[in-house]
Design an enzyme around this catalytic site. Structure first.
Site, PDB file in Angstrom:
ATOM      1  N   LYS A  19      27.108  43.799   6.104  1.00  0.00           N
ATOM      2  CA  LYS A  19      25.825  45.160   5.903  1.00  0.00           C
ATOM      3  C   LYS A  19      24.618  44.410   6.564  1.00  0.00           C
ATOM      4  CE  LYS A  19      29.398  47.041   3.930  1.00  0.00           C
ATOM      5  NZ  LYS A  19      29.468  47.085   2.421  1.00  0.00           N
ATOM      6  N   TYR A  40      30.431  49.000  -6.069  1.00  0.00           N
ATOM      7  CA  TYR A  40      30.818  49.296  -4.900  1.00  0.00           C
ATOM      8  C   TYR A  40      32.550  49.852  -5.007  1.00  0.00           C
ATOM      9  CZ  TYR A  40      33.010  48.562  -0.223  1.00  0.00           C
ATOM     10  OH  TYR A  40      33.489  48.588   1.063  1.00  0.00           O
TER      11      TYR A  40
END
Ligand SMILES: *Cc1c(COP(=O)(O)O)cnc(C)c1O
Length: 379
Positions: free
Chosen positions: A195, A98
């Site tokens: 998320k 990420y």
């Protein structure tokens, strides 16, 4: 308790006597003491808060850990985790991380004296060859972001245990519904709760889940001291989001499977990276360690112009950062999540001007394919 039931009811502790079916939001910064030197168990909300505690215990049980710590963002969780290490310590991390974790490691952790090697962690011998006497941990994301490389968690865990290293797994993409790294030998699990756990693109949150009391104590100390804690209201939003985790993951995966298959048939689409495709190089490893493939897809189109046209023309699908929510989002990793990764590094991984990433949501699959088909059409 079954996973799905746990998502809905969470841990059994009841924090009030009214019979409220929804966990109350204890919107209080501080708690009164019953007597001198006495505590109800709650003193100050940076240290403990009943709503947050309910969420933490739920997430811990879902991941199979002894406890979870809820942070204000995923990055706050990763930053707190890095405080476990000292100058001179060395960490081996996935080279396809990420973008925010990459930025933290490169710009903050390195300045603080921690050293890193970034390797393709799907390659076990490559990890092994980078272990040195200062190595303290292996930090992986699987499937990785955005290239969807899969790391064999049990195999890396064996290596980590032999060398006395911590294995840290960012489980944001699959969630405990599809993958439980602690059961596969991980020591610490990270989540961006923003998320799939939250699931509605409306709240930021992060978690560290642990399975060792000593690490828990260290992390709780760091947490209480540095203070990036999740608010009572945001804790409640996460509790509410998790109630539908199982059903969202199933349906989002179903949509993603269909969309990945459809993308493979499109002339302007040159490659589709989805771990649920039997042609994916890590398909077998995925099937072994996960009960599902999730709903994240990246794909390469024929040229930059096509990529930009898709981003500009989609209308049901939104061109926005983030992932995991009920809304389908499309991103341009090169310009968004991975903008800070040096160009050579990006190119080497295939994060170029033709690569797009989709987080498939809950809309009707017909609307999603029509939206992409329209965006792919010639004028
Ligand atoms: C988004 C994300 C993070 C960071 O989480 P925030 O909640 O945005 O701070 C970390 N890891 C992965 C895999 C992510 O997708």
């Amino acid at each position: 308790m079954d996973f799905n039931t746990l998502c809905i009811h969470g841990n059994d502790d009841k924090y009030d006597r009214t019979g409220a079916v929804s966990v109350p939001i204890f919107q209080s910064a501080t708690f009164a003491h019953p007597g001198v030197g006495q505590s109800t168990g709650y003193d100050y909300s940076r240290l403990q808060n009943p709503t947050r505690e309910h969420l933490e215990k739920t997430v811990a049980q879902l991941e199979g850990g002894i406890d979870a710590i809820a942070f204000s963002t995923g990055m706050a969780a990763v930053s707190a985790l890095l405080e476990l290490f000292s100058p001179g310590d060395h960490i081996i991390a996935s080279d396809d991380l990420y973008g925010g974790s990459h930025r933290l490691f490169h710009n903050i952790s390195m300045k603080n004296g921690i050293t890193f090697d970034f390797v393709n962690t799907s390659n076990l011998s490559l990890i092994a060859s980078h272990i040195n006497p200062q190595t303290k941990a292996i930090f992986i994301e699987t499937p990785s972001n955005p290239m969807m490389q899969v790391t064999d968690i049990a195999a890396v865990s064996q290596l980590a245990k032999n060398k006395n290293l911590l294995l840290i797994v960012d489980n944001t993409f699959l969630t405990p519904y599809f993958q439980q790294p602690i059961k596969l030998g991980a020591d610490i699990v990270i989540h961006s709760g923003t998320k799939y756990l939250g699931g509605h693109n409306d709240t930021l949150a992060g978690f560290l889940v642990v399975c060792d009391n000593q690490i828990l104590e260290q992390l709780r100390f760091i947490y209480r001291t540095t203070g990036a804690c999740l608010s009572p209201f945001d804790s409640w939003l996460l509790i509410r989001g998790i109630k539908t985790l199982a059903i969202r993951m199933e349906k989002q995966q179903e949509n993603a499977t269909k969309l990945a298959g459809w993308l493979c048939t499109q002339e302007k689409v040159k490659a589709v990276h989805y771990v649920g495709l039997s042609t994916h190089p890590d398909y077998e490893v995925s099937k072994k360690q996960s009960t599902g493939f999730g709903a994240m897809i990246s794909f390469e189109v024929d040229c930059e112009q096509t990529a930009k046209k898709i981003l500009e023309c989609v209308s049901v699908i939104q061109y926005a950062e983030s992932l995991g929510g009920v809304e389908t989002l499309i991103t341009y990793p090169m310009m968004q999540t991975h903008a800070d990764v040096p160009k050579e590094e990006r190119d080497a991984k295939g994060i170029n001007e033709c690569l797009l990433r989709l987080s498939v949501g809950l809309e009707s699959i017909q609307d999603l394919t029509r939206d992409l088909a329209d965006a792919l059409k010639e004028e």
